[in-house]
Design a protein around this motif. Structure first.
Motif, PDB file in Angstrom:
ATOM      1  N   THR A   1       0.846  -1.187   0.000  1.00  0.00           N
ATOM      2  CA  THR A   1       0.000   0.000   0.000  1.00  0.00           C
ATOM      3  C   THR A   1       0.881   1.237   0.000  1.00  0.00           C
TER       4      THR A   1
ATOM      5  N   GLU B   1     -21.857   1.999   6.486  1.00  0.00           N
ATOM      6  CA  GLU B   1     -20.465   2.388   6.255  1.00  0.00           C
ATOM      7  C   GLU B   1     -19.556   1.769   7.300  1.00  0.00           C
ATOM      8  N   ARG B   2     -18.351   1.468   6.846  1.00  0.00           N
ATOM      9  CA  ARG B   2     -17.315   0.990   7.760  1.00  0.00           C
ATOM     10  C   ARG B   2     -15.998   1.607   7.349  1.00  0.00           C
ATOM     11  N   TYR B   3     -15.042   1.630   8.286  1.00  0.00           N
ATOM     12  CA  TYR B   3     -13.779   2.338   8.073  1.00  0.00           C
ATOM     13  C   TYR B   3     -12.610   1.436   8.468  1.00  0.00           C
ATOM     14  N   GLY B   4     -11.533   1.540   7.716  1.00  0.00           N
ATOM     15  CA  GLY B   4     -10.337   0.793   8.100  1.00  0.00           C
ATOM     16  C   GLY B   4      -9.165   1.191   7.248  1.00  0.00           C
ATOM     17  N   MET B   5      -8.101   0.461   7.398  1.00  0.00           N
ATOM     18  CA  MET B   5      -6.866   0.685   6.641  1.00  0.00           C
ATOM     19  C   MET B   5      -6.215  -0.664   6.401  1.00  0.00           C
ATOM     20  N   THR B   6      -5.344  -0.721   5.418  1.00  0.00           N
ATOM     21  CA  THR B   6      -4.589  -1.948   5.198  1.00  0.00           C
ATOM     22  C   THR B   6      -3.858  -2.342   6.489  1.00  0.00           C
TER      23      THR B   6
ATOM     24  N   SER C   1     -13.568   2.110   2.197  1.00  0.00           N
ATOM     25  CA  SER C   1     -12.304   2.442   1.509  1.00  0.00           C
ATOM     26  C   SER C   1     -12.145   3.935   1.287  1.00  0.00           C
ATOM     27  N   ALA C   2     -13.229   4.688   1.396  1.00  0.00           N
ATOM     28  CA  ALA C   2     -13.187   6.147   1.318  1.00  0.00           C
ATOM     29  C   ALA C   2     -14.529   6.627   1.863  1.00  0.00           C
ATOM     30  N   GLY C   3     -14.621   7.936   2.135  1.00  0.00           N
ATOM     31  CA  GLY C   3     -15.842   8.454   2.733  1.00  0.00           C
ATOM     32  C   GLY C   3     -17.002   8.441   1.750  1.00  0.00           C
TER      33      GLY C   3
ATOM     34  N   LYS D   1      -6.821   9.489  -2.123  1.00  0.00           N
ATOM     35  CA  LYS D   1      -7.756   8.365  -2.272  1.00  0.00           C
ATOM     36  C   LYS D   1      -8.584   8.621  -3.521  1.00  0.00           C
TER      37      LYS D   1
ATOM     38  N   ASP E   1      -5.555   9.740   9.745  1.00  0.00           N
ATOM     39  CA  ASP E   1      -6.853  10.330   9.408  1.00  0.00           C
ATOM     40  C   ASP E   1      -7.274  11.308  10.496  1.00  0.00           C
TER      41      ASP E   1
ATOM     42  N   VAL F   1     -18.897   7.036  10.132  1.00  0.00           N
ATOM     43  CA  VAL F   1     -18.447   5.716   9.662  1.00  0.00           C
ATOM     44  C   VAL F   1     -18.714   4.586  10.651  1.00  0.00           C
TER      45      VAL F   1
ATOM     46  N   ARG G   1      -5.623   3.891  -2.605  1.00  0.00           N
ATOM     47  CA  ARG G   1      -4.703   4.780  -1.891  1.00  0.00           C
ATOM     48  C   ARG G   1      -3.490   4.997  -2.782  1.00  0.00           C
TER      49      ARG G   1
ATOM     50  N   ARG H   1      -7.438  13.889   5.955  1.00  0.00           N
ATOM     51  CA  ARG H   1      -6.187  13.203   6.268  1.00  0.00           C
ATOM     52  C   ARG H   1      -5.166  14.235   6.684  1.00  0.00           C
TER      53      ARG H   1
HETATM   54  P1  AMP Z   1      -6.032   1.626   2.429  1.00  0.00           P
HETATM   55  O1  AMP Z   1      -4.727   1.496   3.037  1.00  0.00           O
HETATM   56  O2  AMP Z   1      -6.098   1.578   0.960  1.00  0.00           O
HETATM   57  O3  AMP Z   1      -6.819   0.618   3.083  1.00  0.00           O
HETATM   58  O4  AMP Z   1      -6.634   3.041   2.800  1.00  0.00           O
HETATM   59  C1  AMP Z   1      -6.947   3.409   4.121  1.00  0.00           C
HETATM   60  C2  AMP Z   1      -7.543   4.766   4.134  1.00  0.00           C
HETATM   61  O5  AMP Z   1      -8.800   4.793   3.460  1.00  0.00           O
HETATM   62  C3  AMP Z   1      -7.860   5.287   5.512  1.00  0.00           C
HETATM   63  O6  AMP Z   1      -6.721   5.779   6.173  1.00  0.00           O
HETATM   64  C4  AMP Z   1      -8.878   6.359   5.200  1.00  0.00           C
HETATM   65  O7  AMP Z   1      -8.231   7.552   4.803  1.00  0.00           O
HETATM   66  C5  AMP Z   1      -9.628   5.788   4.017  1.00  0.00           C
HETATM   67  N1  AMP Z   1     -10.921   5.190   4.393  1.00  0.00           N
HETATM   68  C6  AMP Z   1     -11.250   3.890   4.475  1.00  0.00           C
HETATM   69  N2  AMP Z   1     -12.554   3.750   4.809  1.00  0.00           N
HETATM   70  C7  AMP Z   1     -13.068   4.996   4.939  1.00  0.00           C
HETATM   71  C8  AMP Z   1     -14.351   5.539   5.257  1.00  0.00           C
HETATM   72  N3  AMP Z   1     -15.401   4.762   5.495  1.00  0.00           N
HETATM   73  N4  AMP Z   1     -14.475   6.883   5.313  1.00  0.00           N
HETATM   74  C9  AMP Z   1     -13.440   7.697   5.058  1.00  0.00           C
HETATM   75  N5  AMP Z   1     -12.204   7.241   4.745  1.00  0.00           N
HETATM   76  C10 AMP Z   1     -12.027   5.920   4.679  1.00  0.00           C
END
Ligand code: AMP
Ligand code: MLC
Length: 439
Positions: free
Chosen positions: A104, A240-245, A219-221, A347, A325, A264, A352, A340
């Motif tokens: 990533t 909606e859900r939020y995360g990162m690699t 993966s994004a907002g 994004k 973030d 989120v 990313r 960010r």
């Molecule tokens: P990646 O490493 O490709 O998984 O990207 C992670 C990044 O995606 C996070 O640090 C956020 O900036 C963004 N992201 C993932 N989910 C969300 C979400 N539901 N809302 C806003 N940003 C998100």
């Protein structure tokens, strides 16, 4: 393909690669990729998915950095989905073993390998299954790429862990999503916001999703107008859900609870979160105060491969992972992501993309003298990659965009290239990115 057939086809892969220190997978959207990934998991061999369109600059870096000798699903190491073999690992597999290394982008340099253990992945999938009411009775559909967390970890390994059938639509097109529900009985669909925006833009496709149990966005907002448009068109907005690699998915809405567009979700069980100011002081959960989001989670990566300093830098002294973030948390524990910390992480379409990586690719062109890359707001992709370039006469935007597409993954190419006589710099000589668009 049925689960037993998949296990037997993957068993043939597992028998072939058992004992290898690591294997790559040419991760196109195919059954071969799924069989290769399952084979790696069965054999306990760390897998490195490689984007099918990654150009030489990116692919060579990944292979060198992770010391891959074998890349499955290539002409040299094809995967036979018709092969069948019973496979039992010769040694018991440890939960703490490395299951995958996912590459990533960072703000600068080439992509970093995120080392994920089998236990982190399993923990995340179990938490998500609970949060989303995901059972073997669901049919999951999506058309996301199979080399990132969303499409691969959640979208393939998740379906296998839960035991729900998976329909992969090839590409995440609105009509293909509609067909998956109407003709193949999909009950649960995954998408990045660009996909949901495109579905919302097609009245007939959106209407077709009304019988689905759950739409999930990440993966994004997800823009609130997209949520509202889908709600109006098919009677439900995405959860909606939020995360990162690096952390896998840490925050999510719950399927039985009302959605809150623009937010989120709450921590998954076992996850802790806080927002901190620039001095690291925790901010109140008032839904207003914004600071950097930090998490502690059982789903955390082990490390960045070969990068001990970068690994150490992303944790605080007391063990919190700095997400980069900017967020706020309200009194009920709901999170709102507002941006960010770094302008150099873009994004676009849920991908990313590091500004530095694209700048290096542009600078590899013999005519390019200077390059600065930024993400600019875009109604379809959320952000688009825009490059400001100082170059010899004779080279144009189209050629430079294609040049980047040829060196890196195609989605990292600048969608717009602006030729400039010079770039705005401060007294230290650093490019002032905030002034680029204004010129
Ligand atoms: P990646 O490493 O490709 O998984 O990207 C992670 C990044 O995606 C996070 O640090 C956020 O900036 C963004 N992201 C993932 N989910 C969300 C979400 N539901 N809302 C806003 N940003 C998100
Ligand atoms: C265009 N193409 C070119 C090109 N220009 N090829 C070569 N050179 C050029 N200059 C071709 C591409 O190969 C592709 O072909 C087609 O044009 C379109 O490419 P695209 O740019 O990818 O399409 P686009 O419509 O912009 O894609 C939108 C999208 C995509 C939403 C489909 O961005 C996408 O799949 N996003 C998902 C990203 C994702 O999964 N992120 C999860 C990260 S994990 P062809 O033949 O392929 O059509 C994560 C954790 C979490 O974030 O929280 O989930």
């Amino acid at each position: 393909m049925h689960a037993e057939e998949l296990a037997a086809a993957a068993g043939a892969v597992a028998a072939r690669i058992e004992g290898a220190p690591v294997v790559g997978v040419h991760a196109d959207a195919s059954l071969e990729t799924v069989v290769a990934v399952v084979g790696g998991l069965m054999a306990g061999v760390p897998l490195v998915p490689i984007a099918p369109d990654s150009g030489p600059m990116e692919a060579e870096h990944i292979k060198r950095d992770s010391a891959i000798d074998i890349v499955l699903n290539t002409s040299q190491y094809p995967v036979d989905v018709a092969a069948r073999r019973d496979f039992t690992p010769s040694r018991p597999l440890e939960a703490s073993r490395t299951a995958m290394v996912l590459y990533t982008s960072g703000t600068t340099g080439l992509p970093k390998g995120v080392v994920l253990s089998a236990s982190a992945i399993a923990a995340d999938l179990d938490l998500l299954a609970e949060a989303w009411g995901w059972t073997p009775g669901d049919v999951l559909a999506h058309g996301l790429p199979l080399f990132h967390v969303h499409g691969l970890v959640l979208g393939v390994i998740g379906a296998l862990r839960v035991g729900s059938p998976l329909v992969h639509t090839g590409r995440p097109d609105p009509d293909a999503y509609a067909t998956s529900v109407q003709q193949l009985g999909a009950t649960m669909l995954f998408g990045v916001p660009t996909v949901w925006s495109r579905v919302a833009g097609s009245a007939s496709a959106a209407k077709s999703l009304s019988s689905a149990r759950l739409l999930v966005s990440g993966s994004a907002g997800l823009p609130v107008p997209v949520f509202d448009k889908l709600l109006a068109a098919c009677g439900q907005g995405p959860l909606e859900r939020y995360g990162m690699t690096e952390t896998l998915i840490t925050l999510s809405g719950r399927w039985r609870e009302p959605r809150r567009p623009g937010w989120v979700g709450r921590c998954l069980p076992g996850v802790a979160s806080r927002v901190v100011d620039d001095d690291g002081a925790e901010l109140p959960h008032d839904g207003e105060s914004v600071g950097e989001l930090e998490v502690i989670t059982p789903t955390i990566m082990d490390r960045y491969l070969n990068l001990p300093e970068a690994t150490a830098d992303c944790f605080t002294e007391d063990g919190w992972f700095r997400t980069g973030d900017v967020a706020s948390i309200d009194g009920d524990g709901w999170h709102r992501i507002v941006g960010r910390r770094s302008v150099d992480l873009i994004k676009s379409g849920g991908y990313r993309i590091g500004a530095g990586e694209v700048e290096s690719a542009l600078l590899a062109h013999p005519s390019v003298k200077e390059a600065a890359v930024v993400g600019e707001a875009d109604p379809d992709l959320g952000q688009v990659v825009v490059a400001y370039v100082v170059a010899d006469t004779g080279v144009g935007p189209g050629e430079l965009s294609d040049f980047v597409a040829g060196l890196l993954s195609v989605h990292k190419r600048p969608r717009r290239v602006e030729m400039r006589d010079e770039l705005p710099r401060n007294a230290m000589g650093k490019v002032q990115k905030a002034r680029l668009g204004a010129q």
